[in-house]
Design a protein around this motif. Sequence first.
Motif, PDB file in Angstrom:
ATOM      1  N   VAL A 244       0.850  -1.191   0.000  1.00 20.02           N
ATOM      2  CA  VAL A 244       0.000   0.000   0.000  1.00 20.02           C
ATOM      3  C   VAL A 244       0.885   1.240   0.000  1.00 20.02           C
ATOM      4  CG1 VAL A 244      -1.919   1.207   1.100  1.00 20.02           C
ATOM      5  CG2 VAL A 244      -1.724  -1.287   1.324  1.00 20.02           C
ATOM      6  N   ILE A 245       0.626   2.138  -0.950  1.00 21.35           N
ATOM      7  CA  ILE A 245       1.365   3.410  -1.044  1.00 21.35           C
ATOM      8  C   ILE A 245       0.323   4.522  -0.911  1.00 21.35           C
ATOM      9  CG2 ILE A 245       3.030   4.747  -2.378  1.00 21.35           C
ATOM     10  CD1 ILE A 245       3.639   2.221  -3.976  1.00 21.35           C
ATOM     11  N   PRO A 246       0.005   4.931   0.337  1.00 18.20           N
ATOM     12  CA  PRO A 246      -1.130   5.825   0.601  1.00 18.20           C
ATOM     13  C   PRO A 246      -0.773   7.311   0.575  1.00 18.20           C
ATOM     14  CG  PRO A 246      -0.238   5.056   2.664  1.00 18.20           C
ATOM     15  CD  PRO A 246       0.649   4.481   1.583  1.00 18.20           C
ATOM     16  N   SER A 247       0.154   7.693  -0.273  1.00 20.88           N
ATOM     17  CA  SER A 247       0.706   9.055  -0.240  1.00 20.88           C
ATOM     18  C   SER A 247      -0.370  10.130  -0.273  1.00 20.88           C
ATOM     19  CB  SER A 247       1.661   9.259  -1.399  1.00 20.88           C
ATOM     20  OG  SER A 247       2.758   8.382  -1.312  1.00 20.88           O
ATOM     21  N   VAL A 248      -0.220  11.116   0.595  1.00 19.93           N
ATOM     22  CA  VAL A 248      -1.083  12.296   0.601  1.00 19.93           C
ATOM     23  C   VAL A 248      -0.603  13.274  -0.459  1.00 19.93           C
ATOM     24  CG1 VAL A 248      -1.784  14.309   1.950  1.00 19.93           C
ATOM     25  CG2 VAL A 248      -1.752  12.034   3.016  1.00 19.93           C
ATOM     26  N   TRP A 249       0.715  13.474  -0.511  1.00 23.50           N
ATOM     27  CA  TRP A 249       1.254  14.376  -1.524  1.00 23.50           C
ATOM     28  C   TRP A 249       1.351  13.644  -2.855  1.00 23.50           C
ATOM     29  CZ3 TRP A 249       6.590  16.048  -3.233  1.00 23.50           C
ATOM     30  CH2 TRP A 249       7.461  14.967  -3.344  1.00 23.50           C
ATOM     31  N   ASN A 250       1.509  14.383  -3.930  1.00 15.93           N
ATOM     32  CA  ASN A 250       1.592  13.790  -5.253  1.00 15.93           C
ATOM     33  C   ASN A 250       3.009  13.278  -5.480  1.00 15.93           C
ATOM     34  OD1 ASN A 250      -1.011  14.742  -5.511  1.00 15.93           O
ATOM     35  ND2 ASN A 250      -0.437  16.518  -6.744  1.00 15.93           N
ATOM     36  N   GLU A 251       3.163  11.966  -5.518  1.00 13.83           N
ATOM     37  CA  GLU A 251       4.490  11.389  -5.739  1.00 13.83           C
ATOM     38  C   GLU A 251       4.965  11.736  -7.153  1.00 13.83           C
ATOM     39  OE1 GLU A 251       6.407   9.839  -3.698  1.00 13.83           O
ATOM     40  OE2 GLU A 251       5.107   9.298  -2.015  1.00 13.83           O
ATOM     41  N   PRO A 252       6.207  12.192  -7.305  1.00 10.90           N
ATOM     42  CA  PRO A 252       6.719  12.477  -8.646  1.00 10.90           C
ATOM     43  C   PRO A 252       6.842  11.222  -9.504  1.00 10.90           C
ATOM     44  CG  PRO A 252       8.059  13.528  -6.950  1.00 10.90           C
ATOM     45  CD  PRO A 252       7.160  12.561  -6.257  1.00 10.90           C
ATOM     46  N   PHE A 253       7.161  10.088  -8.847  1.00 10.88           N
ATOM     47  CA  PHE A 253       7.213   8.791  -9.535  1.00 10.88           C
ATOM     48  C   PHE A 253       6.838   7.698  -8.541  1.00 10.88           C
ATOM     49  CE2 PHE A 253       9.408   5.005 -11.249  1.00 10.88           C
ATOM     50  CZ  PHE A 253       8.757   4.933 -12.466  1.00 10.88           C
TER      51      PHE A 253
END
Length: 350
Positions: A244-253
Amino acid sequence: MKILLVSHGFSPDVGGIEAMSEILARGFSSAGHEVVVMTRSASTTSRQDDNLTYKVSRRPALRQVARLVANADVVFHNNICVRYAWPILLYRRPWVVATHTWIRRNDGRRSLVDRLKILVLRLATRISASSALAQDNGLPSVVVPNGYDAGLFCMKSEVDRIPGSLVFVGRLVPGKGVHVLLQALHQLKQEGIQPPLTVIGDGHQRAILEKLTEVLGLTGQVSFSGVVKGEKLVEVLNRHDIMVIPSVWNEPFGVVALEGAACGCYIVGTENGGLPEAIGNCGTVVPNNNADALANGIQHALLRPPRGEDFSISRNQHLERHTPEAMVNGYLAILIDARREYGSSTTKAG
């Protein structure tokens, strides 16, 4: 060709840019080029760089910076470093810059330094790690996706995978969204769904997240493992079913998505930025910072049909586009072209 690779962070520091710079330095050197890495990262021992196939200049003085630029056939910045850009104007070397993250603040604003970077980038041949980054910068660039360490991250037949198990790998900071993941697990628990979660990584939010785990009644379901690296990390990923990659910010990649997929994990990540490009057809995406949507995405992943041959074929095709060789070859072609075009323009000018 003499390549000066400028990377603000480098081994032994840990992170995405550090890993990419190490892969590129090793790849350029293996292809027969003379490589010097210039970095602000200090070494942990006096002999750390002795057995490398390339040279490393750590925290060089201004005079050494100028000397390294003057001695290079092409200068390559793996993420723009304004501190080390000035000698290019003085010595007029072909300059290539790869962008791996947003050139703006976390709130979306562009500071004076950010605007300066965008302005200076107009002087360079540009590479972007994702289409999302290329569009955000507003400058023409070639998209060369990040690679992952395919020699390390792979499926291990001798490791037993735990069906329905979840794993998170990353820094424990608000932008990575572990608090949203815990809220999603709390919601699923109300419905009688309790997948175990292993949180791998460390950061200043760890104590807060461990307390939140207790408050939400997830103590027996969630374990915090701290930082895990190398073969041990590969083994842990092979034991888990879903990353699970629940990032709040927009991951660049999102190289971690490639590493998880290579180890056989199905990926559930967030939909903004360049992360969907890293996930490809190896999982599903949900809206950022939305516990309800993340809970639904995890539930969907838990109930999905068994992964058959078609999934394995499409997964392998996706991963082949992100091998170290594919990334290194893409970068080298651009570096060689930049040097050739620069030599042609200076010849005409003369």
